[in-house]
Write an enzyme that holds these catalytic residues in place. Structure first.
Site, short mmCIF file in Angstrom:
data_model
loop_
_atom_site.label_atom_id
_atom_site.label_comp_id
_atom_site.label_asym_id
_atom_site.label_seq_id
_atom_site.Cartn_x
_atom_site.Cartn_y
_atom_site.Cartn_z
N GLY A 213 0.83 -1.20 0.00
CA GLY A 213 0.00 0.00 0.00
C GLY A 213 0.87 1.25 0.00
O GLY A 213 2.01 1.22 0.48
N GLN B 255 3.17 9.89 1.08
CA GLN B 255 4.50 9.27 1.18
C GLN B 255 5.42 9.63 0.02
O GLN B 255 6.63 9.45 0.11
CB GLN B 255 4.37 7.74 1.27
CG GLN B 255 3.71 7.29 2.55
CD GLN B 255 3.53 5.80 2.55
OE1 GLN B 255 2.54 5.29 2.05
NE2 GLN B 255 4.50 5.08 3.08
N LEU C 172 6.37 1.62 4.18
CA LEU C 172 7.51 1.91 3.31
C LEU C 172 8.27 3.15 3.78
O LEU C 172 9.44 3.31 3.45
CB LEU C 172 7.03 2.10 1.86
CG LEU C 172 6.48 0.83 1.20
CD1 LEU C 172 5.95 1.15 -0.18
CD2 LEU C 172 7.54 -0.25 1.14
N GLU D 151 -3.38 3.50 5.40
CA GLU D 151 -3.13 4.47 4.32
C GLU D 151 -3.95 5.75 4.51
O GLU D 151 -3.46 6.85 4.24
CB GLU D 151 -3.41 3.85 2.95
CG GLU D 151 -2.59 2.61 2.59
CD GLU D 151 -1.10 2.75 2.78
OE1 GLU D 151 -0.56 3.87 2.73
OE2 GLU D 151 -0.43 1.71 2.99
#
Ligand code: NI
Length: 167
Positions: free
Chosen positions: A46, A51, A92, A134
């Site tokens: 995701g 980001q 991430l 998210e």
């Protein structure tokens, strides 16, 4: 398509609030393609626009093993939540860190697709966790923020060390 650089925790830009998308145009499509590429490249399941330093309400998710189930949520909003679950989460933007976070077990999410068409999705399990994670990014929140102060301090130190070692 091209992969975009991913902001790393505790970059202050991860704490910006995303604004709703108003134009469902070619630029949006290209951005979503690049976000998907960035997520697959990482690899991850995701990614929120936040980001990649784009502060608009866009998320991409693919829980399949073969890149066959790309889901795009524009201006997503959780309209119902039920139950609770604990799942080890990673991000991430926080490489190498996995910690359990409490989330709703089942959610109903309302969002728009790439063409600006609204849809409603019922999700549970890992998909529900991923959507909640998210959407948090779009609101300027990272999963680390749910952890104890002590863990947050340790994670910051660990990531800063990683950065120094790769610099
Ligand atoms: Ni994340």
């Amino acid at each position: 398509m091209s992969a975009l650089p991913i902001l790393r925790y505790p970059d202050p830009r991860l704490y910006k609030k995303a604004v709703p998308v108003t134009e469902f145009d070619g630029g949006l499509r290209t951005l979503v393609e690049n976000m998907a590429e960035t997520m697959y490249d990482a690899p991850g399941v995701g990614l929120a626009a936040t980001q990649v330093d784009v502060h608009r309400q866009i998320i991409v998710i693919d829980l399949s093993r073969d890149k066959s189930d790309l889901r795009v949520f524009i201006n997503p909003e959780i309209i119902e939540r039920e139950g609770q679950q604990f799942c080890d989460e990673g991000c991430l933007s926080v490489p190498g860190i996995y910690e359990p976070v409490e989330r709703a077990e089942r959610i109903k999410v309302r969002a728009f697709d790439l063409n600006g068409k609204p849809f409603v999705l019922d999700a549970d399990g890992l998909l529900a966790v991923c959507i909640q994670h998210e959407i948090d990014h779009l609101q300027g929140k990272v999963f680390v923020d749910y952890l104890s102060r002590l863990k947050q301090t340790r994670i910051k130190a660990k990531l800063q060390k990683q950065l120094r070692e790769t610099a």
